[in-house]
Enzyme design. Sequence first.
Site, PDB file in Angstrom:
ATOM      1  N   HIS A  62      18.168  14.913 -40.231  1.00 43.25           N
ATOM      2  CA  HIS A  62      19.334  14.194 -41.273  1.00 43.25           C
ATOM      3  C   HIS A  62      20.556  14.787 -42.309  1.00 43.25           C
ATOM      4  O   HIS A  62      20.810  15.714 -42.070  1.00 43.25           O
ATOM      5  CB  HIS A  62      18.282  14.011 -42.098  1.00 43.25           C
ATOM      6  CG  HIS A  62      17.786  14.944 -43.155  1.00 43.25           C
ATOM      7  ND1 HIS A  62      17.832  15.915 -44.596  1.00 43.25           N
ATOM      8  CD2 HIS A  62      15.953  15.909 -43.258  1.00 43.25           C
ATOM      9  CE1 HIS A  62      17.105  16.392 -44.804  1.00 43.25           C
ATOM     10  NE2 HIS A  62      16.287  17.180 -43.976  1.00 43.25           N
ATOM     11  N   GLU A 194      16.579  10.766 -45.618  1.00 41.75           N
ATOM     12  CA  GLU A 194      15.693  11.212 -45.734  1.00 41.75           C
ATOM     13  C   GLU A 194      14.452  11.884 -47.032  1.00 41.75           C
ATOM     14  O   GLU A 194      13.058  11.396 -46.875  1.00 41.75           O
ATOM     15  CB  GLU A 194      15.573  12.260 -44.284  1.00 41.75           C
ATOM     16  CG  GLU A 194      14.618  13.104 -43.204  1.00 41.75           C
ATOM     17  CD  GLU A 194      14.082  14.176 -44.429  1.00 41.75           C
ATOM     18  OE1 GLU A 194      12.665  14.755 -43.840  1.00 41.75           O
ATOM     19  OE2 GLU A 194      14.583  14.985 -45.326  1.00 41.75           O
TER      20      GLU A 194
HETATM   21 ZN   LIG Z   1      14.665  18.586 -44.145  1.00 39.11          ZN
END
Ligand SMILES: [Zn+2]
Length: 333
Positions: A62, A194
Amino acid sequence: MEYRDLLEQLIRAHGPSGDEEDVCQVIQRNVPATVDEVTVDVMGNLIVHQKGNGPKVMLAAHMDSVGIIVTHIEKNGFLRFGALGGLEPKAIYQAPVRFRNGVGGVIAVNENKAEKEFKLTDLYLDIGAADETEARNLVAVGDTAVFAAPILKNGTRLISPCLDNRAGCVALLAVMQQVKNPVNDLYFVFTAQEEVGLRGAKPVSWSLEPDYALVVDVTCPDDVPGALHEGTTAVGKGTAIKVMDHSMIAHLAMVAQLSRLADEIGITVQKDLLKVGGTDAGAVHVSRSGVLTGGVSIPCRYTHTPTELIDQTDLEACVELIRAFCESELVRR
Ligand SMILES: [Zn+2]
């Protein structure tokens, strides 16, 4: 040291959840010319395709970091904010932050709150504005800020904001540089959002429909004074193979495969079991009819604070293990 320049560029790029474009651009500038295709989807996920004839492998890290978003500008010039990602009030109290336009601020707490009991809603942001008008000349409601702290280095140890998960982004870029003729069909995915609930990983894993997925992220170690045994890893003791966290139980075949590869390339690995938290793997492994998913972790102390701490040798080992996985013979599912 090899990855540090790139890591520093990525750490300095503004990239709280939902506003990852600056980080995305730094990554795009560092994608090798040898890749076949680079795309950005609606969610802001950056997808780099390196074609191969084998099974489809999604490698994910991410791009976003935790941060704050301005919700109110008060008459006295102080700001109220919401959290982007998991922020612990006691851990961010008095943290310095920076907006994309360079305006700095410090997170402070209402003076009448005893330290033990304060919540996120008791915190405010002080950008030094004399009043509301001055504050509005500097920032607007909806503007985002991230932790702003120096990048400190002691040998192979790094202390900095945003190591979660720019360290993982660097790992994928390094693997991309090193895998020249992939046997497997590789999709390097730098995901968005994320930290607010694996929101970028969901649609991208649905659209790619991979046979295998490997997610790289940091993990909370169990190696500090008074550690509560919520994790199992230690900083500087090698990269960690994900066994489980709060978002996923890694497929046993992936744990076995990664352990075997680590043996083959001669690196020491740790097992990563975490009682709290999760990674994009949590969304990827339950995509469509299920994806064979594993995780490779970099132990990181004090996550989601301005002073996260990793050991660069763990990052380097993580690169070796992911590369070995990309180059290993995989069965099409
Ligand atoms: Zn992370």
